[in-house]
Write a protein that holds these residues in place. Structure first.
Motif, PDB file in Angstrom:
ATOM      1  N   GLU A  64      26.551  -5.157   5.944  1.00  0.00           N
ATOM      2  CA  GLU A  64      27.440  -6.214   5.497  1.00  0.00           C
ATOM      3  C   GLU A  64      27.729  -7.290   6.536  1.00  0.00           C
ATOM      4  OE1 GLU A  64      31.272  -4.738   4.413  1.00  0.00           O
ATOM      5  OE2 GLU A  64      31.422  -3.410   6.149  1.00  0.00           O
ATOM      6  N   THR A  65      27.515  -7.020   7.831  1.00  0.00           N
ATOM      7  CA  THR A  65      27.746  -8.072   8.826  1.00  0.00           C
ATOM      8  C   THR A  65      26.584  -9.063   8.873  1.00  0.00           C
ATOM      9  OG1 THR A  65      26.690  -6.912  10.673  1.00  0.00           O
ATOM     10  CG2 THR A  65      29.032  -6.442  10.256  1.00  0.00           C
ATOM     11  N   PHE A  73      34.236 -14.520   9.020  1.00  0.00           N
ATOM     12  CA  PHE A  73      33.426 -15.693   8.689  1.00  0.00           C
ATOM     13  C   PHE A  73      32.058 -15.608   9.360  1.00  0.00           C
ATOM     14  CE2 PHE A  73      37.668 -17.647   7.892  1.00  0.00           C
ATOM     15  CZ  PHE A  73      37.440 -18.011   6.564  1.00  0.00           C
ATOM     16  N   GLN A  74      32.021 -15.030  10.567  1.00  0.00           N
ATOM     17  CA  GLN A  74      30.742 -14.890  11.259  1.00  0.00           C
ATOM     18  C   GLN A  74      29.776 -13.988  10.483  1.00  0.00           C
ATOM     19  OE1 GLN A  74      33.712 -14.496  12.637  1.00  0.00           O
ATOM     20  NE2 GLN A  74      33.872 -15.969  14.348  1.00  0.00           N
ATOM     21  N   ALA A  75      30.326 -12.923   9.906  1.00  0.00           N
ATOM     22  CA  ALA A  75      29.494 -12.030   9.099  1.00  0.00           C
ATOM     23  C   ALA A  75      28.977 -12.753   7.857  1.00  0.00           C
ATOM     24  CB  ALA A  75      30.288 -10.785   8.698  1.00  0.00           C
ATOM     25  N   ARG A  76      29.840 -13.514   7.216  1.00  0.00           N
ATOM     26  CA  ARG A  76      29.413 -14.272   6.040  1.00  0.00           C
ATOM     27  C   ARG A  76      28.359 -15.309   6.407  1.00  0.00           C
ATOM     28  NH1 ARG A  76      32.958 -14.068   1.505  1.00  0.00           N
ATOM     29  NH2 ARG A  76      34.659 -12.589   1.836  1.00  0.00           N
ATOM     30  N   ASP A  77      28.515 -15.933   7.564  1.00  0.00           N
ATOM     31  CA  ASP A  77      27.510 -16.897   8.015  1.00  0.00           C
ATOM     32  C   ASP A  77      26.156 -16.213   8.222  1.00  0.00           C
ATOM     33  OD1 ASP A  77      29.218 -19.038   7.949  1.00  0.00           O
ATOM     34  OD2 ASP A  77      29.689 -18.983  10.100  1.00  0.00           O
ATOM     35  N   ASN A  78      26.180 -15.021   8.818  1.00  0.00           N
ATOM     36  CA  ASN A  78      24.931 -14.283   9.011  1.00  0.00           C
ATOM     37  C   ASN A  78      24.239 -14.009   7.680  1.00  0.00           C
ATOM     38  OD1 ASN A  78      25.220 -14.145  11.790  1.00  0.00           O
ATOM     39  ND2 ASN A  78      26.029 -12.058  11.802  1.00  0.00           N
ATOM     40  N   VAL A  79      25.017 -13.518   6.713  1.00  0.00           N
ATOM     41  CA  VAL A  79      24.451 -13.199   5.402  1.00  0.00           C
ATOM     42  C   VAL A  79      23.932 -14.468   4.728  1.00  0.00           C
ATOM     43  CG1 VAL A  79      24.917 -12.247   3.107  1.00  0.00           C
ATOM     44  CG2 VAL A  79      25.903 -11.152   5.132  1.00  0.00           C
ATOM     45  N   SER A  80      24.704 -15.552   4.823  1.00  0.00           N
ATOM     46  CA  SER A  80      24.281 -16.822   4.223  1.00  0.00           C
ATOM     47  C   SER A  80      22.989 -17.329   4.863  1.00  0.00           C
ATOM     48  CB  SER A  80      25.378 -17.876   4.382  1.00  0.00           C
ATOM     49  OG  SER A  80      26.528 -17.512   3.651  1.00  0.00           O
ATOM     50  N   ASN A  81      22.864 -17.167   6.182  1.00  0.00           N
ATOM     51  CA  ASN A  81      21.635 -17.591   6.862  1.00  0.00           C
ATOM     52  C   ASN A  81      20.434 -16.789   6.386  1.00  0.00           C
ATOM     53  OD1 ASN A  81      23.081 -19.458   8.332  1.00  0.00           O
ATOM     54  ND2 ASN A  81      23.266 -18.172  10.150  1.00  0.00           N
ATOM     55  N   ASP A 104      27.935 -10.950  -3.170  1.00  0.00           N
ATOM     56  CA  ASP A 104      27.313  -9.760  -3.751  1.00  0.00           C
ATOM     57  C   ASP A 104      27.247  -8.630  -2.745  1.00  0.00           C
ATOM     58  OD1 ASP A 104      26.936 -11.150  -6.109  1.00  0.00           O
ATOM     59  OD2 ASP A 104      24.881 -11.743  -5.614  1.00  0.00           O
ATOM     60  N   LEU A 105      27.031  -8.974  -1.486  1.00  0.00           N
ATOM     61  CA  LEU A 105      26.988  -7.963  -0.436  1.00  0.00           C
ATOM     62  C   LEU A 105      28.366  -7.718   0.156  1.00  0.00           C
ATOM     63  CD1 LEU A 105      25.637  -6.077   1.573  1.00  0.00           C
ATOM     64  CD2 LEU A 105      25.004  -8.080   2.940  1.00  0.00           C
ATOM     65  N   VAL A 106      29.053  -8.783   0.541  1.00  0.00           N
ATOM     66  CA  VAL A 106      30.337  -8.638   1.236  1.00  0.00           C
ATOM     67  C   VAL A 106      31.386  -7.974   0.352  1.00  0.00           C
ATOM     68  CG1 VAL A 106      32.226  -9.887   2.339  1.00  0.00           C
ATOM     69  CG2 VAL A 106      29.859 -10.600   2.735  1.00  0.00           C
ATOM     70  N   LEU A 107      31.444  -8.380  -0.917  1.00  0.00           N
ATOM     71  CA  LEU A 107      32.438  -7.834  -1.844  1.00  0.00           C
ATOM     72  C   LEU A 107      31.847  -6.850  -2.846  1.00  0.00           C
ATOM     73  CD1 LEU A 107      34.561 -11.042  -2.593  1.00  0.00           C
ATOM     74  CD2 LEU A 107      34.941  -9.268  -0.855  1.00  0.00           C
ATOM     75  N   ARG A 108      30.570  -6.483  -2.650  1.00  0.00           N
ATOM     76  CA  ARG A 108      29.887  -5.509  -3.513  1.00  0.00           C
ATOM     77  C   ARG A 108      29.880  -5.946  -4.981  1.00  0.00           C
ATOM     78  NH1 ARG A 108      30.260  -4.463   1.295  1.00  0.00           N
ATOM     79  NH2 ARG A 108      30.530  -2.394   2.192  1.00  0.00           N
ATOM     80  N   LYS A 109      29.661  -7.236  -5.212  1.00  0.00           N
ATOM     81  CA  LYS A 109      29.686  -7.735  -6.582  1.00  0.00           C
ATOM     82  C   LYS A 109      28.384  -7.468  -7.326  1.00  0.00           C
ATOM     83  CE  LYS A 109      33.179 -11.370  -6.333  1.00  0.00           C
ATOM     84  NZ  LYS A 109      33.475 -12.805  -6.593  1.00  0.00           N
ATOM     85  N   ASN A 110      27.280  -7.476  -6.611  1.00  0.00           N
ATOM     86  CA  ASN A 110      25.982  -7.299  -7.279  1.00  0.00           C
ATOM     87  C   ASN A 110      25.023  -6.623  -6.304  1.00  0.00           C
ATOM     88  OD1 ASN A 110      23.588  -7.423  -8.685  1.00  0.00           O
ATOM     89  ND2 ASN A 110      23.803  -9.560  -9.272  1.00  0.00           N
TER      90      ASN A 110
END
Length: 264
Positions: free
Chosen positions: A56-57, A104-112, A133-139
């Motif tokens: 997730e990070t 936010f850094q983790a979300r930036d990594n996933v977005s990248n 989908d990953l951070v909040l387990r939506k999908n």
């Protein structure tokens, strides 16, 4: 695969199917396979049950993207004639390896990583996932499918592949070798406890290859650790879930089951 249907499958389907609904089995099987593959590649502390938590990070995802890009560059140098036939990523991703979960850094990594999948790897939208989908387990399903597709493409650059991708390559090679199907044998697969006047057949065409139902559809059956997996079309399913969807005797009101004149 020793037997199917009324004959027991030693350890294969029973061990992992019972704790999960049929519709969840194939997702668990893919997570299990990908987790073992990532553990071997990077020494991650990851299992099927902690799959999303371990990634997730986004740090491991970005590291993998950069390794895929390096493998593609090495292929282009070593085998330019083959590289011209493939879509190769030209750039890697920036990453904050110290990012903490939920930041936010983790979300930036996933977005990248997501941006890299779209732009550099050309992953189709139907297989893509979003940060939430990953951070909040939506999908979680699309996240898993996207990772499997990245692994599938990276294997063409010489990177090691999960077992599912290796089995796909074996099946594709088999299809290339065989132009005509061998004659069918007696039905091997019959759903347990079936009371239909005409039972749903799975007829063995050759080793690991079956024709199902009343159609000419072919499926390929493989054992993946404790799962009996079915490859039909371009994807994977577990045998249990596949039969739940296609065998009229096993379908419930919640299943997307083809209409059939058979009684129950």
């Amino acid at each position: 695969l020793r037997a199917l249907g009324n004959v027991r499958i030693p350890g294969a389907a029973e061990q992992s199917i019972r704790p999960y609904k049929s519709s969840e089995q194939y997702l668990y099987a893919m997570k299990e396979d990908l987790a073992e593959w990532l553990k071997e590649l990077y020494g991650l502390d990851i299992e099927a049950g902690t799959f999303a938590t371990a990634l997730e990070t986004g740090a491991a995802l970005c590291a993998h993207a950069n390794n895929v890009t390096r493998a593609a560059a090495e292929l282009a140098r070593a085998r330019p004639e083959r590289a011209r036939c493939l879509r190769l990523p030209a750039a890697g991703v920036t990453c904050n390896p110290a990012a903490q979960p939920g930041t936010f850094q983790a979300r930036d990594n996933v977005s990248n990583f997501i941006r890299w999948c779209r732009k550099e790897m050309g992953i189709k939208e139907v297989l893509m996932f979003e940060t939430e989908d990953l951070v909040l387990r939506k999908n979680e399903k699309n996240f898993v499918l996207c990772l499997l597709e990245v692994a599938r493409r990276a294997s063409r650059f010489g990177m090691s592949a999960p077992t599912l991708v290796q089995m796909e390559e074996e099946i594709e090679e088999e299809l290339r070798r065989e132009l005509d199907l061998p004659p069918g044998e007696a039905p091997l697969l019959r759903p347990p406890r079936c009371t239909c006047p005409v039972q749903f057949p799975m007829i063995k065409m050759s080793e690991g290859k079956y024709r199902v139902g009343d159609s000419s559809t072919l499926i390929f059956v493989r054992i993946l650790r404790s799962h009996v997996m079915v490859r039909v079309g371009g994807g994977w399913d577990t045998l249990e879930h596949y039969l739940d969807k296609h065998d009229p005797c096993r379908c419930t009101s919640l299943c997307e089951c083809p209409q059939s004149p058979r009684g129950h």
